[in-house]
Design a protein around this motif. Structure first.
Motif, PDB file in Angstrom:
ATOM      1  N   LYS A 139       0.885  -1.152   0.000  1.00 26.73           N
ATOM      2  CA  LYS A 139       0.000   0.000   0.000  1.00 26.73           C
ATOM      3  C   LYS A 139       0.927   1.206   0.000  1.00 26.73           C
ATOM      4  O   LYS A 139       1.942   1.224   0.693  1.00 26.73           O
ATOM      5  CB  LYS A 139      -0.890  -0.002   1.235  1.00 26.73           C
ATOM      6  CG  LYS A 139      -1.911   1.120   1.256  1.00 26.73           C
ATOM      7  CD  LYS A 139      -2.850   0.991   2.443  1.00 26.73           C
ATOM      8  CE  LYS A 139      -3.724  -0.204   2.348  1.00 26.73           C
ATOM      9  NZ  LYS A 139      -4.933  -0.097   1.579  1.00 26.73           N
ATOM     10  N   LEU A 140       0.585   2.200  -0.797  1.00 28.48           N
ATOM     11  CA  LEU A 140       1.417   3.389  -0.899  1.00 28.48           C
ATOM     12  C   LEU A 140       0.563   4.605  -0.577  1.00 28.48           C
ATOM     13  O   LEU A 140      -0.463   4.838  -1.221  1.00 28.48           O
ATOM     14  CB  LEU A 140       2.008   3.510  -2.306  1.00 28.48           C
ATOM     15  CG  LEU A 140       2.958   4.658  -2.567  1.00 28.48           C
ATOM     16  CD1 LEU A 140       4.125   4.657  -1.590  1.00 28.48           C
ATOM     17  CD2 LEU A 140       3.488   4.577  -3.996  1.00 28.48           C
ATOM     18  N   SER A 141       0.971   5.351   0.443  1.00 30.05           N
ATOM     19  CA  SER A 141       0.263   6.551   0.864  1.00 30.05           C
ATOM     20  C   SER A 141       1.103   7.768   0.522  1.00 30.05           C
ATOM     21  O   SER A 141       2.328   7.772   0.717  1.00 30.05           O
ATOM     22  CB  SER A 141       0.001   6.513   2.369  1.00 30.05           C
ATOM     23  OG  SER A 141      -0.783   5.385   2.699  1.00 30.05           O
ATOM     24  N   PHE A 142       0.441   8.809   0.008  1.00 32.16           N
ATOM     25  CA  PHE A 142       1.097  10.041  -0.423  1.00 32.16           C
ATOM     26  C   PHE A 142       0.764  11.164   0.546  1.00 32.16           C
ATOM     27  O   PHE A 142      -0.403  11.400   0.857  1.00 32.16           O
ATOM     28  CB  PHE A 142       0.603  10.446  -1.812  1.00 32.16           C
ATOM     29  CG  PHE A 142       1.000   9.500  -2.909  1.00 32.16           C
ATOM     30  CD1 PHE A 142       2.025   9.827  -3.779  1.00 32.16           C
ATOM     31  CD2 PHE A 142       0.347   8.286  -3.076  1.00 32.16           C
ATOM     32  CE1 PHE A 142       2.386   8.964  -4.807  1.00 32.16           C
ATOM     33  CE2 PHE A 142       0.701   7.421  -4.096  1.00 32.16           C
ATOM     34  CZ  PHE A 142       1.728   7.756  -4.963  1.00 32.16           C
ATOM     35  N   PHE A 143       1.785  11.894   0.974  1.00 32.48           N
ATOM     36  CA  PHE A 143       1.644  13.030   1.880  1.00 32.48           C
ATOM     37  C   PHE A 143       2.385  14.219   1.273  1.00 32.48           C
ATOM     38  O   PHE A 143       3.474  14.054   0.715  1.00 32.48           O
ATOM     39  CB  PHE A 143       2.289  12.722   3.243  1.00 32.48           C
ATOM     40  CG  PHE A 143       1.728  11.520   3.937  1.00 32.48           C
ATOM     41  CD1 PHE A 143       0.768  11.670   4.917  1.00 32.48           C
ATOM     42  CD2 PHE A 143       2.176  10.243   3.619  1.00 32.48           C
ATOM     43  CE1 PHE A 143       0.260  10.561   5.574  1.00 32.48           C
ATOM     44  CE2 PHE A 143       1.673   9.127   4.273  1.00 32.48           C
ATOM     45  CZ  PHE A 143       0.708   9.286   5.260  1.00 32.48           C
ATOM     46  N   GLY A 144       1.825  15.402   1.411  1.00 31.38           N
ATOM     47  CA  GLY A 144       2.514  16.587   0.930  1.00 31.38           C
ATOM     48  C   GLY A 144       1.588  17.777   0.857  1.00 31.38           C
ATOM     49  O   GLY A 144       0.382  17.665   1.131  1.00 31.38           O
ATOM     50  N   PRO A 145       2.133  18.920   0.455  1.00 31.30           N
ATOM     51  CA  PRO A 145       1.336  20.142   0.321  1.00 31.30           C
ATOM     52  C   PRO A 145       0.252  19.994  -0.750  1.00 31.30           C
ATOM     53  O   PRO A 145       0.317  19.103  -1.603  1.00 31.30           O
ATOM     54  CB  PRO A 145       2.357  21.200  -0.083  1.00 31.30           C
ATOM     55  CG  PRO A 145       3.696  20.625   0.176  1.00 31.30           C
ATOM     56  CD  PRO A 145       3.541  19.140   0.160  1.00 31.30           C
ATOM     57  N   ALA A 146      -0.705  20.906  -0.712  1.00 39.70           N
ATOM     58  CA  ALA A 146      -1.852  20.862  -1.630  1.00 39.70           C
ATOM     59  C   ALA A 146      -1.436  20.864  -3.091  1.00 39.70           C
ATOM     60  O   ALA A 146      -2.090  20.224  -3.923  1.00 39.70           O
ATOM     61  CB  ALA A 146      -2.790  22.032  -1.341  1.00 39.70           C
ATOM     62  N   ASP A 147      -0.359  21.559  -3.435  1.00 40.71           N
ATOM     63  CA  ASP A 147       0.041  21.579  -4.845  1.00 40.71           C
ATOM     64  C   ASP A 147       0.422  20.182  -5.335  1.00 40.71           C
ATOM     65  O   ASP A 147       0.199  19.842  -6.487  1.00 40.71           O
ATOM     66  CB  ASP A 147       1.146  22.603  -5.114  1.00 40.71           C
ATOM     67  CG  ASP A 147       2.442  22.313  -4.381  1.00 40.71           C
ATOM     68  OD1 ASP A 147       2.397  21.943  -3.186  1.00 40.71           O
ATOM     69  OD2 ASP A 147       3.511  22.472  -4.996  1.00 40.71           O
ATOM     70  N   TRP A 148       0.968  19.340  -4.454  1.00 40.20           N
ATOM     71  CA  TRP A 148       1.255  17.950  -4.840  1.00 40.20           C
ATOM     72  C   TRP A 148      -0.043  17.195  -5.070  1.00 40.20           C
ATOM     73  O   TRP A 148      -0.170  16.439  -6.030  1.00 40.20           O
ATOM     74  CB  TRP A 148       2.095  17.246  -3.769  1.00 40.20           C
ATOM     75  CG  TRP A 148       3.565  17.432  -3.930  1.00 40.20           C
ATOM     76  CD1 TRP A 148       4.391  18.130  -3.111  1.00 40.20           C
ATOM     77  CD2 TRP A 148       4.394  16.905  -4.973  1.00 40.20           C
ATOM     78  NE1 TRP A 148       5.676  18.074  -3.583  1.00 40.20           N
ATOM     79  CE2 TRP A 148       5.707  17.327  -4.722  1.00 40.20           C
ATOM     80  CE3 TRP A 148       4.146  16.122  -6.105  1.00 40.20           C
ATOM     81  CZ2 TRP A 148       6.776  16.989  -5.542  1.00 40.20           C
ATOM     82  CZ3 TRP A 148       5.210  15.782  -6.932  1.00 40.20           C
ATOM     83  CH2 TRP A 148       6.510  16.216  -6.648  1.00 40.20           C
ATOM     84  N   ALA A 149      -0.997  17.391  -4.209  1.00 37.37           N
ATOM     85  CA  ALA A 149      -2.290  16.708  -4.370  1.00 37.37           C
ATOM     86  C   ALA A 149      -2.917  17.093  -5.705  1.00 37.37           C
ATOM     87  O   ALA A 149      -3.445  16.238  -6.422  1.00 37.37           O
ATOM     88  CB  ALA A 149      -3.217  17.051  -3.206  1.00 37.37           C
ATOM     89  N   ASP A 150      -2.837  18.373  -6.068  1.00 33.27           N
ATOM     90  CA  ASP A 150      -3.380  18.831  -7.347  1.00 33.27           C
ATOM     91  C   ASP A 150      -2.641  18.195  -8.523  1.00 33.27           C
ATOM     92  O   ASP A 150      -3.251  17.769  -9.499  1.00 33.27           O
ATOM     93  CB  ASP A 150      -3.302  20.357  -7.457  1.00 33.27           C
ATOM     94  CG  ASP A 150      -4.207  21.073  -6.467  1.00 33.27           C
ATOM     95  OD1 ASP A 150      -5.144  20.433  -5.936  1.00 33.27           O
ATOM     96  OD2 ASP A 150      -3.953  22.259  -6.205  1.00 33.27           O
ATOM     97  N   ARG A 151      -1.327  18.152  -8.453  1.00 37.43           N
ATOM     98  CA  ARG A 151      -0.509  17.588  -9.541  1.00 37.43           C
ATOM     99  C   ARG A 151      -0.764  16.104  -9.750  1.00 37.43           C
ATOM    100  O   ARG A 151      -0.633  15.603 -10.865  1.00 37.43           O
ATOM    101  CB  ARG A 151       0.973  17.828  -9.272  1.00 37.43           C
ATOM    102  CG  ARG A 151       1.402  19.252  -9.504  1.00 37.43           C
ATOM    103  CD  ARG A 151       2.818  19.517  -9.055  1.00 37.43           C
ATOM    104  NE  ARG A 151       3.807  18.712  -9.716  1.00 37.43           N
ATOM    105  CZ  ARG A 151       5.095  18.687  -9.361  1.00 37.43           C
ATOM    106  NH1 ARG A 151       5.511  19.421  -8.341  1.00 37.43           N
ATOM    107  NH2 ARG A 151       5.956  17.934 -10.018  1.00 37.43           N
ATOM    108  N   LEU A 152      -1.093  15.402  -8.687  1.00 33.80           N
ATOM    109  CA  LEU A 152      -1.226  13.949  -8.774  1.00 33.80           C
ATOM    110  C   LEU A 152      -2.674  13.478  -8.894  1.00 33.80           C
ATOM    111  O   LEU A 152      -2.943  12.284  -8.821  1.00 33.80           O
ATOM    112  CB  LEU A 152      -0.557  13.293  -7.563  1.00 33.80           C
ATOM    113  CG  LEU A 152       0.953  13.565  -7.442  1.00 33.80           C
ATOM    114  CD1 LEU A 152       1.522  12.864  -6.219  1.00 33.80           C
ATOM    115  CD2 LEU A 152       1.706  13.177  -8.696  1.00 33.80           C
TER     116      LEU A 152
END
Length: 157
Positions: A139-152
């Motif tokens: 399982k792979l979980s992604f954490f980061g600022p909102a701009d990363w969430a938008d990019r991905l």
């Protein structure tokens, strides 16, 4: 390690899914992007890195683990730095490797990022790998600022 909730969690049922995710993720990256790869030994950090690097290079390439060399660099646009900090004992050793400069101008894939200490860049994407109970899937979980969430948005393995 981030304590916030992940903005994205994906199941990786096997190596092919990890390869596909690495290729998809490679297409989203640009100079100055730093990916922190967290997880136990054997969780898929190097496997994902290999797929990502090969996709960025646009060719099959020997992509060894940087476990013993600490850093492997790849001549791409921008350059890619793949680091494994497992053997480091103090953040000062990170400075000696030249990683701080690479954070600004290369794509950096950092395994064992807890060794960075206070040198951890602010706007990173953290990928946390966890194994299923039988170890066959991840399982792979992604954490980061909102701009990363938008990019991905829409990223799938």
């Amino acid at each position: 390690m981030s304590s916030a909730a992940p903005f994205l969690t994906l199941d990786l049922p096997g190596p092919d899914a990890t390869d596909r995710l690495g290729r998809a993720l490679a297409a989203t990256l640009r100079a100055g992007d730093v990916l922190l790869l967290e997880g136990p030994i054997g969780a898929g950090k190097s496997h994902l890195s290999r797929a990502l690097i090969r996709a960025r290079l646009g060719r099959e390439e020997d992509v060894p683990s940087p476990t013993f060399t600490l850093i492997q660099t790849y001549d791409a646009t921008p350059d890619i730095w793949h680091a494994d900090l497992y053997r480091l004992t103090h953040p000062d050793e990170v400075v000696e490797l030249g990683l701080e400069e690479a954070f600004d101008q290369a794509i950096c894939l950092i395994e064992w990022p807890d060794r960075l200490g206070s040198l951890r860049p602010a706007k990173v994407l953290t990928l946390r790998f966890t194994l299923t109970e039988d170890g066959a899937a991840r399982k792979l979980s992604f954490f980061g600022p909102a701009d990363w969430a938008d990019r991905l948005t829409g990223l799938t393995p």
